[in-house]
Design a protein around this motif. Sequence first.
Motif, PDB file in Angstrom:
ATOM      1  N   TYR A 107       0.826  -1.214  -0.115  1.00 59.01           N
ATOM      2  CA  TYR A 107      -0.285  -0.222   0.013  1.00 59.01           C
ATOM      3  C   TYR A 107       0.684   1.281   0.438  1.00 59.01           C
ATOM      4  CZ  TYR A 107      -3.597   3.357   0.915  1.00 59.01           C
ATOM      5  OH  TYR A 107      -4.845   4.558   0.859  1.00 59.01           O
ATOM      6  N   ASN A 109       0.481   4.209  -1.174  1.00 59.88           N
ATOM      7  CA  ASN A 109       0.113   5.470  -2.245  1.00 59.88           C
ATOM      8  C   ASN A 109       0.695   6.822  -2.447  1.00 59.88           C
ATOM      9  OD1 ASN A 109      -2.529   6.913  -2.715  1.00 59.88           O
ATOM     10  ND2 ASN A 109      -3.727   5.314  -1.904  1.00 59.88           N
ATOM     11  N   ASP A 130      -4.851   7.620  -4.765  1.00 63.32           N
ATOM     12  CA  ASP A 130      -5.263   6.508  -5.614  1.00 63.32           C
ATOM     13  C   ASP A 130      -6.054   6.152  -5.189  1.00 63.32           C
ATOM     14  OD1 ASP A 130      -5.617   4.786  -7.194  1.00 63.32           O
ATOM     15  OD2 ASP A 130      -3.116   4.564  -7.240  1.00 63.32           O
ATOM     16  N   LEU A 133      -6.234   1.384  -5.767  1.00 63.48           N
ATOM     17  CA  LEU A 133      -5.445   1.318  -4.392  1.00 63.48           C
ATOM     18  C   LEU A 133      -6.097   1.300  -3.862  1.00 63.48           C
ATOM     19  CD1 LEU A 133      -2.569  -0.119  -3.884  1.00 63.48           C
ATOM     20  CD2 LEU A 133      -1.472   2.640  -3.052  1.00 63.48           C
TER      21      LEU A 133
END
Length: 145
Positions: A107, A109, A130, A133
Amino acid sequence: MNAASTPAGAAASNKQHMQEVMAELAKGNGKPFADSMADDFRWTIPGNTSWSRTYEGKQAVISELLQPLFAQFATRYTNTAHRIIAEGDMVVIECQGHVTTKAGKAYNNSYCYVCRMEGGQLKELMEYLDTALVSTALEAPPVAA
């Protein structure tokens, strides 16, 4: 009138404060960020994810956003600022987060935080990120009471 009470002085002071906060977050220390939140702090995540909404008040931000989010992380979360721009009571931060979830997903981001400061504290934060995501790497948060 002191320098911090002028718009340019406030911008410089706010920018320096957020540079210090983000420098700690880049090391995985989120305490200065949380300490910077005013009691009536408001954090908004736009979009259509399960995390997208406005979290009203420091306690709600911590209990409904940050604690459920960080509970999904297997590694220490870091967030590195690449650009900080300040004007008056507004500070804009472009940054990159890095962490692995307990499900083994990256993760990492990219964010743009648009912050409103008051008296050296965060009053509002609009978080652009995002959202695809978010939807693929994170579990939905618990439903707020």
